[in-house]
Enzyme design. Structure first.
Site, PDB file in Angstrom:
ATOM      1  CG  ASP A   1      -2.083   0.898   1.131  1.00 20.21           C
ATOM      2  OD1 ASP A   1      -2.420   1.340   0.014  1.00 20.21           O
ATOM      3  OD2 ASP A   1      -2.693   1.188   2.168  1.00 20.21           O
TER       4      ASP A   1
ATOM      5  CD  GLU B   1      -3.716   3.578  -2.155  1.00 20.45           C
ATOM      6  OE1 GLU B   1      -3.872   2.564  -1.489  1.00 20.45           O
ATOM      7  OE2 GLU B   1      -3.019   4.541  -1.769  1.00 20.45           O
TER       8      GLU B   1
END
Length: 109
Positions: free
Chosen positions: A6, A63
């Site tokens: 992430d 994202e």
């Protein structure tokens, strides 16, 4: 089980983690997406991450997609997946199936 890295490109993420850990997915930090497609440095970074991800057979997720321009740019680069307010605000779990049905119906028209 799949493993995602992430916020790739910020903090403690590094290319060494891709090489030494069984990572399946790179989730590109929203800070690189925010100014797409206007910022030439962010464009270059995103292009490189997507190309590297494809070469290493990783799924690349962008994202923080919030605009049509960002969506179009990432689609041109064939980014595997995108997430952000452009697609939906956060929703309760019980509303998720309704969202999928709505989008599936819209895409079939």
């Amino acid at each position: 089980m799949r493993l995602a890295l992430d916020d790739f490109g910020t903090g403690y993420s590094s290319l060494a983690q891709i090489k030494h850990f069984p990572i399946d997915t790179l989730k590109v930090d929203r800070s690189f997406i925010r100014n797409l497609p206007m910022d030439s440095e962010d464009r270059a970074i995103i292009e490189a991450i997507i190309a590297m991800g494809k070469t290493l057979s990783l799924t690349v997720v962008a994202e923080g997609v919030e605009t049509m321009a960002q969506d179009n740019f990432l689609r041109e680069l064939i980014c595997d997946e995108m997430q952000g307010f452009y697609f939906s605000k956060p929703i309760a779990p019980d509303k998720f199936a309704d969202l999928l049905r709505k989008n599936n119906t819209a895409s079939q028209k």
